[in-house]
Design a protein around this motif. Structure first.
Motif, PDB file in Angstrom:
ATOM      1  N   ASP A 196      73.786  31.043  78.871  1.00 13.91           N
ATOM      2  CA  ASP A 196      72.972  30.500  77.791  1.00 13.91           C
ATOM      3  C   ASP A 196      73.004  28.970  77.822  1.00 13.91           C
ATOM      4  OD1 ASP A 196      71.709  29.801  75.494  1.00 13.91           O
ATOM      5  OD2 ASP A 196      72.950  31.019  74.153  1.00 13.91           O
ATOM      6  N   PRO A 197      71.857  28.308  78.056  1.00 10.01           N
ATOM      7  CA  PRO A 197      71.857  26.838  78.145  1.00 10.01           C
ATOM      8  C   PRO A 197      72.039  26.153  76.802  1.00 10.01           C
ATOM      9  CG  PRO A 197      69.614  27.666  78.275  1.00 10.01           C
ATOM     10  CD  PRO A 197      70.513  28.879  78.284  1.00 10.01           C
ATOM     11  N   ASN A 198      72.040  26.917  75.732  1.00 10.64           N
ATOM     12  CA  ASN A 198      72.189  26.332  74.401  1.00 10.64           C
ATOM     13  C   ASN A 198      73.485  26.751  73.715  1.00 10.64           C
ATOM     14  OD1 ASN A 198      69.542  25.088  74.484  1.00 10.64           O
ATOM     15  ND2 ASN A 198      68.693  27.149  74.202  1.00 10.64           N
ATOM     16  N   ARG A 199      74.413  27.298  74.456  1.00  8.16           N
ATOM     17  CA  ARG A 199      75.648  27.769  73.829  1.00  8.16           C
ATOM     18  C   ARG A 199      76.447  26.585  73.282  1.00  8.16           C
ATOM     19  NH1 ARG A 199      76.031  28.134  79.356  1.00  8.16           N
ATOM     20  NH2 ARG A 199      77.951  27.447  80.395  1.00  8.16           N
ATOM     21  N   PRO A 200      77.081  26.771  72.148  1.00  5.10           N
ATOM     22  CA  PRO A 200      77.765  25.658  71.472  1.00  5.10           C
ATOM     23  C   PRO A 200      78.999  25.146  72.203  1.00  5.10           C
ATOM     24  CG  PRO A 200      78.205  27.734  70.344  1.00  5.10           C
ATOM     25  CD  PRO A 200      77.142  28.018  71.364  1.00  5.10           C
ATOM     26  N   THR A 201      79.481  25.881  73.199  1.00  4.99           N
ATOM     27  CA  THR A 201      80.701  25.453  73.899  1.00  4.99           C
ATOM     28  C   THR A 201      80.420  24.439  75.002  1.00  4.99           C
ATOM     29  OG1 THR A 201      80.491  27.331  75.430  1.00  4.99           O
ATOM     30  CG2 THR A 201      81.842  27.654  73.453  1.00  4.99           C
ATOM     31  N   LEU A 202      79.139  24.148  75.285  1.00  5.43           N
ATOM     32  CA  LEU A 202      78.816  23.199  76.361  1.00  5.43           C
ATOM     33  C   LEU A 202      79.381  21.813  76.055  1.00  5.43           C
ATOM     34  CD1 LEU A 202      75.098  24.081  77.215  1.00  5.43           C
ATOM     35  CD2 LEU A 202      77.122  24.500  78.619  1.00  5.43           C
ATOM     36  N   ARG A 203      79.867  21.158  77.100  1.00  6.49           N
ATOM     37  CA  ARG A 203      80.396  19.803  76.973  1.00  6.49           C
ATOM     38  C   ARG A 203      79.795  18.925  78.083  1.00  6.49           C
ATOM     39  NH1 ARG A 203      81.504  21.922  72.955  1.00  6.49           N
ATOM     40  NH2 ARG A 203      83.499  22.057  71.851  1.00  6.49           N
ATOM     41  N   PRO A 204      78.490  18.606  77.993  1.00 11.69           N
ATOM     42  CA  PRO A 204      77.829  17.840  79.065  1.00 11.69           C
ATOM     43  C   PRO A 204      78.441  16.460  79.294  1.00 11.69           C
ATOM     44  CG  PRO A 204      76.413  18.006  77.115  1.00 11.69           C
ATOM     45  CD  PRO A 204      77.547  18.954  76.913  1.00 11.69           C
ATOM     46  N   LYS A 205      78.946  15.836  78.229  1.00 12.44           N
ATOM     47  CA  LYS A 205      79.535  14.502  78.395  1.00 12.44           C
ATOM     48  C   LYS A 205      80.854  14.540  79.170  1.00 12.44           C
ATOM     49  CE  LYS A 205      77.427  12.553  74.214  1.00 12.44           C
ATOM     50  NZ  LYS A 205      77.676  11.888  72.898  1.00 12.44           N
ATOM     51  N   LEU A 206      81.462  15.711  79.223  1.00  7.74           N
ATOM     52  CA  LEU A 206      82.735  15.843  79.941  1.00  7.74           C
ATOM     53  C   LEU A 206      82.558  16.527  81.301  1.00  7.74           C
ATOM     54  CD1 LEU A 206      85.001  16.982  76.956  1.00  7.74           C
ATOM     55  CD2 LEU A 206      85.038  14.761  78.117  1.00  7.74           C
ATOM     56  N   TYR A 207      81.308  16.612  81.766  1.00  6.71           N
ATOM     57  CA  TYR A 207      81.048  17.353  83.004  1.00  6.71           C
ATOM     58  C   TYR A 207      81.855  16.804  84.173  1.00  6.71           C
ATOM     59  CZ  TYR A 207      78.706  19.647  86.879  1.00  6.71           C
ATOM     60  OH  TYR A 207      78.459  20.384  88.000  1.00  6.71           O
ATOM     61  N   TRP A 208      81.832  15.496  84.375  1.00  7.55           N
ATOM     62  CA  TRP A 208      82.510  14.927  85.541  1.00  7.55           C
ATOM     63  C   TRP A 208      84.023  14.979  85.403  1.00  7.55           C
ATOM     64  CZ3 TRP A 208      80.053  14.965  89.732  1.00  7.55           C
ATOM     65  CH2 TRP A 208      78.660  14.779  89.754  1.00  7.55           C
ATOM     66  N   PHE A 209      84.514  14.907  84.173  1.00  9.69           N
ATOM     67  CA  PHE A 209      85.956  15.101  83.982  1.00  9.69           C
ATOM     68  C   PHE A 209      86.360  16.507  84.412  1.00  9.69           C
ATOM     69  CE2 PHE A 209      89.204  17.096  81.321  1.00  9.69           C
ATOM     70  CZ  PHE A 209      90.305  16.309  81.628  1.00  9.69           C
ATOM     71  N   ASN A 210      85.602  17.496  83.966  1.00  6.68           N
ATOM     72  CA  ASN A 210      85.917  18.883  84.318  1.00  6.68           C
ATOM     73  C   ASN A 210      85.765  19.129  85.817  1.00  6.68           C
ATOM     74  OD1 ASN A 210      86.523  19.911  81.673  1.00  6.68           O
ATOM     75  ND2 ASN A 210      84.339  19.803  81.196  1.00  6.68           N
ATOM     76  N   ALA A 211      84.763  18.504  86.419  1.00  8.77           N
ATOM     77  CA  ALA A 211      84.565  18.659  87.859  1.00  8.77           C
ATOM     78  C   ALA A 211      85.736  18.062  88.638  1.00  8.77           C
ATOM     79  CB  ALA A 211      83.257  18.003  88.284  1.00  8.77           C
ATOM     80  N   LEU A 212      86.140  16.854  88.243  1.00 11.06           N
ATOM     81  CA  LEU A 212      87.264  16.210  88.934  1.00 11.06           C
ATOM     82  C   LEU A 212      88.566  16.966  88.699  1.00 11.06           C
ATOM     83  CD1 LEU A 212      86.440  12.437  88.225  1.00 11.06           C
ATOM     84  CD2 LEU A 212      86.276  13.646  90.415  1.00 11.06           C
ATOM     85  N   LEU A 213      88.752  17.480  87.488  1.00 13.36           N
ATOM     86  CA  LEU A 213      89.955  18.258  87.191  1.00 13.36           C
ATOM     87  C   LEU A 213      90.013  19.505  88.068  1.00 13.36           C
ATOM     88  CD1 LEU A 213      92.479  18.838  85.486  1.00 13.36           C
ATOM     89  CD2 LEU A 213      90.976  19.957  83.800  1.00 13.36           C
ATOM     90  N   THR A 214      88.878  20.173  88.232  1.00 14.79           N
ATOM     91  CA  THR A 214      88.835  21.389  89.056  1.00 14.79           C
ATOM     92  C   THR A 214      89.081  21.067  90.512  1.00 14.79           C
ATOM     93  OG1 THR A 214      87.286  22.407  87.500  1.00 14.79           O
ATOM     94  CG2 THR A 214      87.432  23.386  89.694  1.00 14.79           C
TER      95      THR A 214
END
Length: 473
Positions: free
Chosen positions: A265-283
């Motif tokens: 779901d592209p509108n789910r409330p759990t999305l964190r687009p501003k933290l995308y690169w943090f999550n990518a680097l963490l992974t």
């Protein structure tokens, strides 16, 4: 006697779960306990179980926190770009969806962890299969086979075990096997194409309106992401034209409607687009640390899950909600792992597995000595299915290598042949990750087993045949 009882215990377990007479958890506990009594070692059952639990406890811990970590990453949208690309390719065509499942599973398998692969693949593809009423065992079977081929990566486990057991370099095992493994992956894709065509013929013509009408009666929940599977406000509310017929793959001019088949779901409330690169680097950092073995994998996922929750959901109620959303998967998988510990504990503790391996090696005809590479490859199918990778690579493989050396067959050739059975191994009841796959897909383990065994065995034979043809084995 122990040999017969060992095979009988495994056969009883498989028959009962495939006939759905017992649940996998109950069968994994009760069948070995019963056979332990038959062996005359009922008094030692407690010790065997504790030993089994002790050996699998790190795996259970890894799976628990891996499910939480990657569940959070799915929730916050880390994998949405990959999913969108695969879904754009799939459209509303069952054939493309099955092939897309194989491609997605193969790509995600590069991290070397089966549980991760299955969580991401099922979370992305499950809604499509449900919406089009496709067979879910096709999804689990294709994902397991693709992951099985990719599981032979040096950091995936089997290759490293073979290298350690035979004291050779993992690179010398894997690199020459690349052409044969590529043939195996191609076989999975071809098989996915064939199975997809079969699904396309079975389903006939579907429209998006028909699918959405069905969804109004039965709400589909995205397993593993804790969010609605469909985009109820997307395709249905806009009044778009019907999607193309499932048998046409979009050739009738309904591409726009087909694009509305959303896996996440592209509108789910759990999305964190501003933290995308943090999550990518963490992974990336987490996977790099895993490959480099900087810390034990359970510790890495424990730290990663804690950090991911804290940064993405700083408020404690939100953290609790995310943990609760994935608690069902965590409980099912960890429970299955500890139940499997009873099975492996009895199989190992009573000596059944040693007697089974010795018997299989002893029945090899003397004339097959010069062909021990072929023999090892063939034996890897049943042995890695009925035994853990540790049991096969550290218990049986050295014996096969010695027999091969006596007939002039190199240790490296035996080592390469030993990884042939991995596409089948990934659906073994002794592999914890397979319970993540069937649990998230809501598929009975017996149904998955009945479907996948023949196709996975065929894939293994393709890899073995290619290895012999190319002079690798």
């Amino acid at each position: 006697m122990l040999t017969i009882l060992g095979f009988a215990m495994i056969a009883t377990f498989l028959v009962l779960i495939m006939m759905k007479k017992m649940s996998p958890i109950a069968a994994l506990v009760l069948i070995p306990a019963l056979f332990c009594v038959f062996v005359g070692k009922g008094a030692q059952l407690g010790d065997y179980v504790i030993d089994g639990v002790s050996s699998l406890a790190p795996t259970a811990a890894m799976l628990m926190f891996a499910i939480v970590y990657f569940g959070v990453m799915i929730d916050v949208g880390l994998f949405d770009p990959i999913v969108r690309a695969i879904l754009k390719f799939c459209k509303a065509d069952p054939m493309r969806i099955v092939v897309g499942t194989a491609l997605l599973a193969a790509i995600v398998s590069l991290d070397g962890d089966g549980s991760t692969t299955f969580m991401i693949t099922v979370s992305a593809m499950y809604p499509l299969y449900k919406r089009l009423k496709m067979s879910l065992v096709v999804m689990t079977g294709v994902a397991a086979m693709a992951n099985g081929v990719m599981n032979t990566l040096p950091w995936g486990g089997p290759t490293a075990r073979a290298a350690t057991a035979l004291k050779v370099d993992a690179t010398d095992i894997f690199v020459p096997m690349i052409p044969a493994l590529a043939a195996g992956l191609l076989a999975v894709l071809v098989l996915s194409y064939v199975l997809g065509l079969r699904e396309r013929r079975r389903l006939g013509t579907l429209t998006l309106d028909e699918v959405l009408a069905e969804e109004k009666e039965t709400e589909t929940v995205l397993v593993g992401a804790g969010a609605a599977a469909g985009t109820g406000t997307g395709s249905g509310a806009t009044g778009k034209a019907s999607a193309p017929a499932a048998g046409t793959g979009g050739s009738t001019g309904g591409d726009e409607a087909a694009d509305d088949f959303q896996g996440l779901d592209p509108n789910r409330p759990t999305l964190r687009p501003k933290l995308y690169w943090f999550n990518a680097l963490l992974t990336v950092a987490l996977l790099t640390a895993m490959i480099m073995e900087l810390l034990p994998i359970p510790v890495l996922f424990l730290l990663g899950a804690a950090l991911a929750l804290t940064v993405n959901f700083p408020h404690i109620p939100d953290q609790k909600a995310r943990i609760a959303a994935h608690a069902d998967n965590v409980l099912n998988v960890s429970g299955m792992v500890f139940a499997a510990a009873v099975f492996t504990g009895v199989l190992t503790g009573t000596g059944m597995v040693d007697h089974m391996a010795t018997w299989l090696v002893d029945i090899i005809p003397a004339g097959m000595g010069p062909h021990m590479g072929l023999v090892t490859g063939l034996l890897s199918l049943p042995l890695t299915y009925f035994m853990s990778n540790d049991g096969f690579y550290f218990g049986v493989l050295p014996v096969l290598a010695e027999a091969g050396q006596a007939h002039g067959v190199s240790t490296l050739e035996i080592a390469r042949a030993s990884i042939v059975g991995q596409p089948l191994h990934m659906s073994s009841p002794l592999v914890p990750a397979v319970y993540v796959l069937v649990g998230m897909a809501k598929v009975e383990f017996g149904d998955h087993t009945r479907f996948v065994v023949k196709w996975a065995a065929l894939t293994c034979l393709v890899v073995l045949g290619a290895g012999i043809l190319f002079g690798i084995i």
